[in-house]
Design an enzyme around this catalytic site. Structure first.
Site, short mmCIF file in Angstrom:
data_model
loop_
_atom_site.label_atom_id
_atom_site.label_comp_id
_atom_site.label_asym_id
_atom_site.label_seq_id
_atom_site.Cartn_x
_atom_site.Cartn_y
_atom_site.Cartn_z
N GLY A 167 36.08 37.26 22.67
CA GLY A 167 36.06 35.97 23.35
C GLY A 167 34.65 35.51 23.62
N CYS A 227 34.21 53.34 25.22
CA CYS A 227 35.12 52.35 24.66
C CYS A 227 34.93 52.25 23.15
CB CYS A 227 34.89 50.99 25.32
SG CYS A 227 36.02 49.69 24.77
N CYS A 252 33.43 45.78 32.45
CA CYS A 252 34.49 44.77 32.37
C CYS A 252 35.65 45.04 33.31
CB CYS A 252 34.98 44.64 30.93
SG CYS A 252 35.92 46.08 30.31
#
Length: 376
Positions: free
Chosen positions: A19, A111, A210
């Site tokens: 995004g 991640c 995040c």
């Protein structure tokens, strides 16, 4: 040697679209290069509202909508994949457990290792894709013998190879980083996004973790681990203060120590050690932060493991400087010695070794040795 995104054979590419502007431009470049690109946004929270709202994160409903709009403009199919359970187990719970054990983890590196280039890549390959494309600034170089190497980005100011140092041969074979050869400012990337009609061109970058919605790491950990009062001591073991949880501190921390008693020399004190066993935080002068060597575990190599001792440079933080080292793999442990002492090295951090611009591999720091006067 060639950069893999420049291969002539069109590939089926799965573009991870957060995004943000970088991943959108990367997907657009992959499509423009003639590859068959499909966009995918990773839903990493079972309750997206619990993650950051607005334009600073990568895991919100707004972010998924921004990614979808970008895919529509590029003209590629787009999907949202739910990896919330894997993300919670492999990244969030690992983050909490590491802090509880007195270590300082890097969730972005975890991640990349466990989500983007493990869970996502495995699913992509099972569906017949050839590569996973992301907006990271790094390069995969294809050698004449068919092997691949991970290198720093052409623009060192934007290089993100540190958080990709956990990728192994198999993962590198299916990784694509279209922005790695870009030698431009971030404003030029934004200008490119605007020329392409991508609405994310002016979207702010994300710099925080995040899954911590308000950016308050200590508050997040306190909710998960509870209040645990303990002592703050000096190097002699004398109690000079208290804390609400050792997990709220990191090696090298100066601010927020809440020590009422000033140091004898009047100089600032820093966190030197965190002991979860007795819930004690040790503080002392800056000089006591000097580290001359470290031992790291769970090494992951971007190619063959190094044979014997060698001279490299090492990076200890995502935006840290390189420092000359000698390193050797001893059994399953990586032994690293610094040419000059370094400060603020914390167990749980990753040490990433480089040979020039090539990423040799990464390992998790388990322990450090204080520098002595003869370290030079």
């Amino acid at each position: 040697m060639t950069d893999t995104p420049q291969r002539t054979r069109p590939l089926r590419v799965l573009a991870a679209m957060s995004g943000g502007v970088d991943s959108a431009v990367a997907a657009a470049r992959a499509a423009e290069a003639g590859h068959d690109v499909t966009g995918v946004h990773l839903a990493l929270s079972a309750n997206p509202q619990s993650f950051r709202t607005g334009a600073r994160g990568c895991c919100t409903i707004e972010d998924s909508r921004d990614a979808r709009r970008a895919a529509d403009v590029i003209g590629i199919p787009f999907y949202v994949w739910d990896l919330a359970d894997r993300f919670r187990e492999d990244v969030v719970e690992d983050f909490v457990a590491e802090y509880e054990a007195g270590r300082t983890p890097n969730p972005c590196l975890r991640c990349n290792e466990k989500i983007k280039f493990a869970a996502l890549l495995d699913k992509a390959l099972a569906l017949g894709f050839d590569a996973v494309c992301t907006g990271h600034y790094a390069k995969v170089i294809l050698r004449e013998d068919g092997t691949r190497e991970l290198h720093r980005a052409s623009d060192m100011a934007k290089d993100q190879s540190y958080v990709l140092g956990v990728l192994d041969d198999r993962q590198l074979a299916h990784a694509m980083f279209p922005l790695g050869d870009t030698v431009t400012t971030k404003e030029e990337i934004r200008a490119e996004a605007e020329r392409r009609g991508l609405a994310v061109a002016k979207k702010p970058d994300s710099h925080d973790i995040c899954f911590i919605a308000d950016g308050d790491t200590q508050g997040f950990l306190a909710k998960r681990l509870g209040k645990a009062e303990g002592d703050i001591v000096d190097e002699s073991g004398a109690r000079i203060g208290t804390h609400d949880g050792a997990y709220g501190f990191t090696i090298g921390q100066r601010k927020g120590l809440r020590i009422g008693t000033p140091a004898p020399d009047g100089k600032p004190r820093y966190v030197l050690d965190i002991s979860p066993v007795d819930n004690t935080v040790t503080v002392g002068p800056a000089a006591s932060l000097d580290v001359g060597a470290l031992t790291a575990i769970r090494p992951r190599w971007c190619g063959a493991a190094p044979a014997g001792p060698g001279a490299y440079t090492a990076q200890l933080r995502a935006h840290g400087d390189e420092t000359p080292v000698t390193a050797e793999l001893v059994g399953e442990e990586l032994r690293v010695r610094f040419t000059e002492p370094v400060r603020g090295v914390a167990p749980g951090q990753a040490v990433v070794l480089y040979d020039g611009t090539r990423v040799v591999g990464s390992a998790t720091i388990a322990s450090t040795e204080r520098a002595t006067a003869d370290v030079a």
